[in-house]
Scaffold this active site. Structure first.
Site, PDB file in Angstrom:
ATOM      1  N   ASN A 111       0.841  -1.204   0.000  1.00 16.76           N
ATOM      2  CA  ASN A 111       0.000   0.000   0.000  1.00 16.76           C
ATOM      3  C   ASN A 111       0.872   1.247   0.000  1.00 16.76           C
ATOM      4  OD1 ASN A 111      -2.695   1.369   0.577  1.00 16.76           O
ATOM      5  ND2 ASN A 111      -1.470   2.057   2.334  1.00 16.76           N
ATOM      6  N   GLU A 112       0.638   2.133  -0.959  1.00 19.18           N
ATOM      7  CA  GLU A 112       1.242   3.468  -1.001  1.00 19.18           C
ATOM      8  C   GLU A 112       2.728   3.469  -0.657  1.00 19.18           C
ATOM      9  OE1 GLU A 112      -1.344   5.984   1.341  1.00 19.18           O
ATOM     10  OE2 GLU A 112      -2.913   5.824  -0.164  1.00 19.18           O
TER      11      GLU A 112
END
Ligand code: CA
Ligand code: CA
Ligand code: CA
Length: 698
Positions: A209-210
């Site tokens: 994630n990110e």
């Protein structure tokens, strides 16, 4: 340039918050907006996965759910502990277990956060689970709370993540060693649920994630800024693990937080050295994922996974806020979805100011996909337009879902949700509270007023008997008369209408539409409202058109020589006459399986019948260059021609020979070349096809 993202915890507390709806004056004159819909054009499938969420909210009917967010980066599937990172004191704890409603007796069972999530989706008939895998390097070893800076990984507070175990995979992972294996997790999940190709299987996995934000969100796990090559390598290697253990599962990468990551991977240390001729980081990522996929001879990236929190502002405030006291911000929120698709729109944001060449964003992303890794799908697995409990948030949400459907987005998961955003979903997913849905095939739909309205149209499958229209009046002050004009294979007679407005987020049935004629009607929406109109119709009997060119056999200087030939379908009322170029067209001829005959005639000419003309397709009978010749010489006697050119016709000419127009014995039917005189040139016209009958035409 960091986005302001709500933590899961904050988002949950906001769901129950209520915001007063400002008074909206309705005394301004109505707007007039024209909408044209064509159910035969721009037909594209609408992916049902665009109606997804990151969690359940209100009564929103969602189609997919993602287990993601900052918390999943530090999630240890062996013991279910995870790290909050900067969202809350770098705490390693049991948040995902409690927040995910994992039954207490399962807290120590492997992957129970994931299995509870997936089991809940199954129970809620949400067929598509997207699960985040761990790639940052380390996950929580314990649930002892805050991890200090001196305990940053590697330390006893963390376990190291390895993608491949290199030995036999166990269904009971060893929680005492120093490692957590991703292939062992995939093996555990496919063993429990079957592969993604089976009904119970987890359908998709995201590569963490990110990642561009790890030094900020997870400074204890990955304090250094990741490089482009690091994230590329991790995407390739983790995807290979998934594709080996569950080849049917879809891979989502690189899960980028926003434009700063799309552009240069948050000014990654190695960006300038890998940039080359790439326009932005997305090009680099797509191109290299394709090259690695080609080497592996399998697709390693199925879905380009991006997050999109609009940077647009109004009244000095970013539109993603839930603060709705600022009217200018609310108005900007209503326009912000245009940045997704509209080449004419410029929002108030640093992206539009400094990077306008990348806007509108969806067409630019799609062109990178087409150029570097064609066939890759596009997802926004986190996005929010703010104002979850305000009419402008509801309208923006409905608008965004319309755009995702129209512009071919594959999957999307809202981050957030409240009463009005839920209605934005349900306008498509459950507008009548009986499970009725928007269509799954987008059709062409255009509005004359992009600023004050958004309109989308769809049908179910390929049948347009039922036409779904989602229409929004984005004007803050004025009601709007929407004038609909529809081209369709169906004739619509009535419509039912549902919608929500500024008075309530609840979708209610509105005044219906009756007695539609000619597929045109006008419907008025109040200021700030979003409606779903369902038109009911029946198929219009299909018709064909017959056209062509004729050419008289006569040489003439008169420009009208080709005009006025009757073209008829004998036995019907359908017919027309040729124009000055000899062209004719008969429209709206009922389609039939048998054939038609077409008769071409004019006084003084031998009638020609074209037989065996298709009754089911449009036909052109003769072109401008190769036209249908019509022979002069069959002179009517007492108004009747006998279908043959012979001595009778010569006799008829003899009676008026050498007469001119206006004379008593002048017979216009014998003046074939239209020079207002009957003489030898007319007789020569007859001689050309002497003894011909209507049957002589070939
Ligand atoms: Ca272990
Ligand atoms: Ca005759
Ligand atoms: Ca003449």
């Amino acid at each position: 340039m960091l986005k302001k993202k709500l933590s899961i915890f904050v988002a949950f507390t906001l769901i129950s918050a209520t915001v007063a709806i400002p008074y909206i004056p309705a005394n301004a004159a109505n707007l007039n907006i024209n909408v044209s819909i064509d159910t035969t054009q721009d037909k594209t499938p609408i992916s049902q996965l665009i109606y997804g969420g990151n969690w359940d909210f209100n009564d929103a009917s969602i189609t997919s759910k993602r287990l993601g967010g900052n918390r999943m980066t530090g999630y240890n599937w062996e013991n279910n502990f995870s790290s909050a990172g900067s969202d809350w004191q770098h705490s390693s704890d049991t948040f995902l277990l409690s927040n995910g409603n994992v039954p207490k007796e399962q807290w120590s069972q492997p992957a129970s956060v994931i299995t509870t999530f997936h089991d809940q989706n199954q129970a809620e008939n949400i067929p598509y689970s997207l699960v985040t895998l761990q790639a940052a390097g380390y996950v929580s070893a314990d649930s002892k709370g805050t991890v200090s800076e001196t305990e940053a990984a590697p330390s006893a507070r963390w376990k190291e993540v390895k993608f491949n175990k290199g030995s036999d995979l166990s269904l009971t992972p060893d929680t005492t060693d120093g490692n957590v294996y991703m292939d062992e997790l995939l093996n555990f999940l496919t063993n429990k649920y079957g592969s993604a190709s089976t009904p119970m299987g987890i359908k998709a996995y995201a590569i963490d994630n990110e990642p561009a934000l790890w030094p900020h969100t997870h400074a204890r796990i990955h304090p250094n800024q990741p490089t482009c090559s690091e994230i590329l390598n991790k995407n390739v290697e983790l995807s290979k693990v998934v594709k080996k253990l569950d080849p049917a599962a879809e891979i989502y990468g690189a899960v980028l937080y926003g434009f700063g990551a799309y552009n240069d991977f948050q000014t990654a240390p190695d960006w300038e050295s890998v940039k080359g001729s790439y326009k932005w980081f997305l090009d680099y990522y797509l191109d290299n994922m394709k090259k690695s996929s080609d080497l592996e001879e399998k697709r390693l990236l199925d879905v380009l996974d991006l997050h999109w929190y609009p940077e647009a502002q109004g009244g000095g405030l970013r539109i993603t806020t839930n603060d709705t006291a600022n009217i200018d911000c609310n108005k900007a929120r209503l326009q912000a979805p245009r940045t997704l698709w509209d080449t004419t729109y410029k929002e108030d944001s640093w992206i539009a100011q400094w990077f306008s060449q990348f806007l509108p964003i969806i067409p630019n992303i799609k062109s990178s996909i087409d150029k570097y890794y064609s066939g890759t799908k596009l997802a926004f697995t986190e996005y929010s337009y703010g104002a979850d409990n305000h009419i402008t948030g509801g309208i923006a949400q409905a608008d965004v879902l319309g755009i995702f459907g129209k512009y071919g987005v594959y999957a999307a998961n809202i981050w957030g949700g409240g009463p009005y955003t839920a209605s934005g979903f349900n306008l498509y997913r459950n507008y009548d509270t009986k499970g009725s849905k928007y269509g799954d095939t987008n059709v062409k739909c255009d509005t004359s007023d992009i600023a004050n309205s958004s309109v989308y149209a769809s049908i179910v499958g390929s049948s347009d008997n039922k036409l779904h229209i989602v229409v929004m009046n984005k004007s803050y002050d004025s009601a709007a008369n929407f004038n609909f004009t529809i081209n369709s294979k169906s004739s619509y007679k009535t419509g039912s209408v549902w919608g929500f407005d500024s008075s309530s987020s609840t979708i209610t049935q509105r005044t219906g539409i009756s007695a539609i004629t000619g597929n045109k009607f006008t419907y008025t929406l109040p200021a700030l409202s979003a409606y779903h109109i369902v038109l009911e119709g029946s198929p219009v009997a299909p018709t064909i058109s017959l056209s062509g060119y004729i050419n008289p056999s006569v040489t003439s200087a008169n420009p009208s020589i080709k005009a006025g030939f009757k073209v008829e379908i004998p036995g019907t009322t359908f017919g027309t006459a040729t124009d000055g170029s000899g062209f004719f067209k008969i429209d709206n001829v009922p389609s039939k399986t048998s054939s038609y005959n077409v008769q071409i005639s004019k006084a003084g000419y031998l009638a020609r019948i074209i037989s065996n003309v298709s009754g089911s397709t449009n036909s052109q009978l003769g072109s401008k260059d190769v036209s249908l010749e019509i022979w002069a010489g069959d002179v009517p006697i007492n108004g009747k021609s006998d279908g043959v050119i012979n001595m009778t016709d010569i006799v008829e000419i003899a009676k008026c020979f050498n007469s001119i127009k206006g004379a008593q014995d002048f017979n216009a039917s014998c003046d074939f070349n239209l020079d207002d005189a009957i003489n030898m040139s007319d007789v020569i016209s007859i001689a050309k096809h002497f003894n011909a009958t209507s049957g002589s035409y070939k």
